[in-house]
Design a protein around this motif. Sequence first.
Motif, PDB file in Angstrom:
ATOM      1  N   ARG A  32       0.839  -1.207   0.000  1.00 13.05           N
ATOM      2  CA  ARG A  32       0.000   0.000   0.000  1.00 13.05           C
ATOM      3  C   ARG A  32       0.875   1.258   0.000  1.00 13.05           C
ATOM      4  O   ARG A  32       0.598   2.217  -0.717  1.00 13.05           O
ATOM      5  CB  ARG A  32      -0.920  -0.001   1.215  1.00 13.05           C
ATOM      6  CG  ARG A  32      -2.093  -0.968   1.105  1.00 13.05           C
ATOM      7  CD  ARG A  32      -3.180  -0.599   2.100  1.00 13.05           C
ATOM      8  NE  ARG A  32      -4.332  -1.461   1.971  1.00 13.05           N
ATOM      9  CZ  ARG A  32      -4.642  -2.449   2.818  1.00 13.05           C
ATOM     10  NH1 ARG A  32      -3.851  -2.698   3.855  1.00 13.05           N
ATOM     11  NH2 ARG A  32      -5.720  -3.185   2.641  1.00 13.05           N
ATOM     12  N   ALA A  33       1.913   1.261   0.815  1.00 11.71           N
ATOM     13  CA  ALA A  33       2.814   2.417   0.848  1.00 11.71           C
ATOM     14  C   ALA A  33       3.479   2.615  -0.500  1.00 11.71           C
ATOM     15  O   ALA A  33       3.648   3.752  -0.970  1.00 11.71           O
ATOM     16  CB  ALA A  33       3.861   2.234   1.945  1.00 11.71           C
ATOM     17  N   PHE A  36       1.182   4.486  -2.971  1.00 17.05           N
ATOM     18  CA  PHE A  36       1.206   5.936  -2.783  1.00 17.05           C
ATOM     19  C   PHE A  36       2.440   6.548  -3.448  1.00 17.05           C
ATOM     20  O   PHE A  36       2.346   7.543  -4.169  1.00 17.05           O
ATOM     21  CB  PHE A  36       1.210   6.277  -1.284  1.00 17.05           C
ATOM     22  CG  PHE A  36      -0.141   6.242  -0.638  1.00 17.05           C
ATOM     23  CD1 PHE A  36      -1.064   7.236  -0.873  1.00 17.05           C
ATOM     24  CD2 PHE A  36      -0.484   5.212   0.217  1.00 17.05           C
ATOM     25  CE1 PHE A  36      -2.314   7.210  -0.273  1.00 17.05           C
ATOM     26  CE2 PHE A  36      -1.722   5.169   0.823  1.00 17.05           C
ATOM     27  CZ  PHE A  36      -2.644   6.178   0.581  1.00 17.05           C
ATOM     28  N   GLU A  37       3.575   5.944  -3.197  1.00 18.14           N
ATOM     29  CA  GLU A  37       4.829   6.485  -3.736  1.00 18.14           C
ATOM     30  C   GLU A  37       4.866   6.386  -5.256  1.00 18.14           C
ATOM     31  O   GLU A  37       5.317   7.310  -5.939  1.00 18.14           O
ATOM     32  CB  GLU A  37       6.014   5.737  -3.121  1.00 18.14           C
ATOM     33  CG  GLU A  37       6.145   5.942  -1.615  1.00 18.14           C
ATOM     34  CD  GLU A  37       7.161   5.005  -0.993  1.00 18.14           C
ATOM     35  OE1 GLU A  37       7.796   4.244  -1.750  1.00 18.14           O
ATOM     36  OE2 GLU A  37       7.318   5.034   0.240  1.00 18.14           O
ATOM     37  N   ALA A  40       2.493   8.954  -6.860  1.00 19.88           N
ATOM     38  CA  ALA A  40       3.071  10.290  -6.807  1.00 19.88           C
ATOM     39  C   ALA A  40       4.222  10.435  -7.789  1.00 19.88           C
ATOM     40  O   ALA A  40       4.439  11.515  -8.346  1.00 19.88           O
ATOM     41  CB  ALA A  40       3.552  10.592  -5.383  1.00 19.88           C
ATOM     42  N   TYR A  44      -1.140   7.403 -12.380  1.00 20.75           N
ATOM     43  CA  TYR A  44      -1.866   6.144 -12.545  1.00 20.75           C
ATOM     44  C   TYR A  44      -1.585   5.493 -13.893  1.00 20.75           C
ATOM     45  O   TYR A  44      -1.378   4.275 -13.977  1.00 20.75           O
ATOM     46  CB  TYR A  44      -3.372   6.389 -12.400  1.00 20.75           C
ATOM     47  CG  TYR A  44      -4.202   5.149 -12.622  1.00 20.75           C
ATOM     48  CD1 TYR A  44      -4.396   4.235 -11.599  1.00 20.75           C
ATOM     49  CD2 TYR A  44      -4.764   4.879 -13.868  1.00 20.75           C
ATOM     50  CE1 TYR A  44      -5.139   3.074 -11.800  1.00 20.75           C
ATOM     51  CE2 TYR A  44      -5.505   3.726 -14.078  1.00 20.75           C
ATOM     52  CZ  TYR A  44      -5.695   2.841 -13.041  1.00 20.75           C
ATOM     53  OH  TYR A  44      -6.424   1.692 -13.253  1.00 20.75           O
ATOM     54  N   VAL A  77      -6.588   1.794  -2.194  1.00 21.85           N
ATOM     55  CA  VAL A  77      -5.813   2.896  -1.625  1.00 21.85           C
ATOM     56  C   VAL A  77      -6.656   4.167  -1.548  1.00 21.85           C
ATOM     57  O   VAL A  77      -6.578   4.924  -0.579  1.00 21.85           O
ATOM     58  CB  VAL A  77      -4.538   3.127  -2.459  1.00 21.85           C
ATOM     59  CG1 VAL A  77      -3.838   4.402  -2.037  1.00 21.85           C
ATOM     60  CG2 VAL A  77      -3.595   1.953  -2.303  1.00 21.85           C
ATOM     61  N   LEU A  81      -7.420   6.467   1.655  1.00 18.10           N
ATOM     62  CA  LEU A  81      -7.106   7.890   1.639  1.00 18.10           C
ATOM     63  C   LEU A  81      -8.308   8.723   2.043  1.00 18.10           C
ATOM     64  O   LEU A  81      -8.177   9.767   2.687  1.00 18.10           O
ATOM     65  CB  LEU A  81      -6.646   8.299   0.230  1.00 18.10           C
ATOM     66  CG  LEU A  81      -6.162   9.734   0.036  1.00 18.10           C
ATOM     67  CD1 LEU A  81      -4.900   9.984   0.842  1.00 18.10           C
ATOM     68  CD2 LEU A  81      -5.911  10.006  -1.437  1.00 18.10           C
ATOM     69  N   HIS A 111      -0.330  17.456   2.143  1.00 19.92           N
ATOM     70  CA  HIS A 111       0.714  16.439   2.115  1.00 19.92           C
ATOM     71  C   HIS A 111       1.182  16.257   0.677  1.00 19.92           C
ATOM     72  O   HIS A 111       0.359  16.154  -0.240  1.00 19.92           O
ATOM     73  CB  HIS A 111       0.184  15.121   2.669  1.00 19.92           C
ATOM     74  CG  HIS A 111       1.237  14.088   2.876  1.00 19.92           C
ATOM     75  ND1 HIS A 111       1.778  13.356   1.836  1.00 19.92           N
ATOM     76  CD2 HIS A 111       1.870  13.668   4.004  1.00 19.92           C
ATOM     77  CE1 HIS A 111       2.680  12.536   2.311  1.00 19.92           C
ATOM     78  NE2 HIS A 111       2.765  12.695   3.614  1.00 19.92           N
ATOM     79  N   VAL A 113       2.322  13.859  -1.098  1.00 19.40           N
ATOM     80  CA  VAL A 113       1.827  12.693  -1.823  1.00 19.40           C
ATOM     81  C   VAL A 113       0.355  12.877  -2.179  1.00 19.40           C
ATOM     82  O   VAL A 113      -0.061  12.688  -3.319  1.00 19.40           O
ATOM     83  CB  VAL A 113       2.044  11.405  -1.006  1.00 19.40           C
ATOM     84  CG1 VAL A 113       1.382  10.213  -1.698  1.00 19.40           C
ATOM     85  CG2 VAL A 113       3.534  11.140  -0.824  1.00 19.40           C
ATOM     86  N   ALA A 114      -0.461  13.272  -1.194  1.00 24.40           N
ATOM     87  CA  ALA A 114      -1.886  13.464  -1.456  1.00 24.40           C
ATOM     88  C   ALA A 114      -2.122  14.548  -2.490  1.00 24.40           C
ATOM     89  O   ALA A 114      -3.002  14.437  -3.349  1.00 24.40           O
ATOM     90  CB  ALA A 114      -2.609  13.798  -0.157  1.00 24.40           C
ATOM     91  N   ILE A 117      -1.506  12.812  -5.808  1.00 20.49           N
ATOM     92  CA  ILE A 117      -2.356  11.675  -6.127  1.00 20.49           C
ATOM     93  C   ILE A 117      -3.774  12.118  -6.471  1.00 20.49           C
ATOM     94  O   ILE A 117      -4.364  11.655  -7.459  1.00 20.49           O
ATOM     95  CB  ILE A 117      -2.391  10.688  -4.947  1.00 20.49           C
ATOM     96  CG1 ILE A 117      -1.049   9.957  -4.835  1.00 20.49           C
ATOM     97  CG2 ILE A 117      -3.512   9.666  -5.115  1.00 20.49           C
ATOM     98  CD1 ILE A 117      -0.960   9.044  -3.638  1.00 20.49           C
TER      99      ILE A 117
END
Length: 207
Positions: A32-33, A36-37, A40, A44, A77, A81, A111, A113-114, A117
């Motif tokens: 999952r981590a 995210f990475e 970013a 997708y 994910v 989120l 954040h 990353v957010a 994303i």
Amino acid sequence: MTTNADGPQTPARRRAPAGAAVLREDVTEAIRAAVFEELAAVGYARMSIEGIARRAGVGKTAVYRRWRSKLHLVLDVVSALAVMGLPAPDTGTLEGDLRLLYQVTSRALRHPVASQIIPDLQAEAARNPDIAAAMQKTLREGQEGVASGIVAAARRRGEIREGADEDLALDLISGPLYWRSVVIRGQLPRGYLDALARTTAAALRAL
């Protein structure tokens, strides 16, 4: 020798139980981590199961044991989120609850990353009906669950009248900060969140 669901062979002390292999939670969280990475870093469209596995330090089979496709992995994910870090405010006042919600939400949206994303998934949602439906469901439910709690508590305290338009109340709570932080991506001036909480509370009382 025996093999666990996600790792190399290790000496066996006893026979593993029959049935489906147990999936290690630490591997699941690492994947999952990595999503995210990877989102970013490449977005997708360019993201791949191979890249996710490489970043998580696992084999592709470890990913496919948990999710059958890239789409299902990303939707999982997105669901996480949507509710990550959102509080259930209980300060005793409508304005205080709104201020706490805005403070936490603002930090989450800023954040790095957010902030990468969410716009990327929004763009992908315009091309992919499955992602569009999932984002609408998960993000809306995550935000509205907290906002509905704020409205219900304010009604019990008599700060919002019975019969007030709840859909409009939820739009008033969630819309402005999302517009400012995600759509136009503007900097929040000093005192903005306090002013937003105060103004939104006044608007909700007027419904």
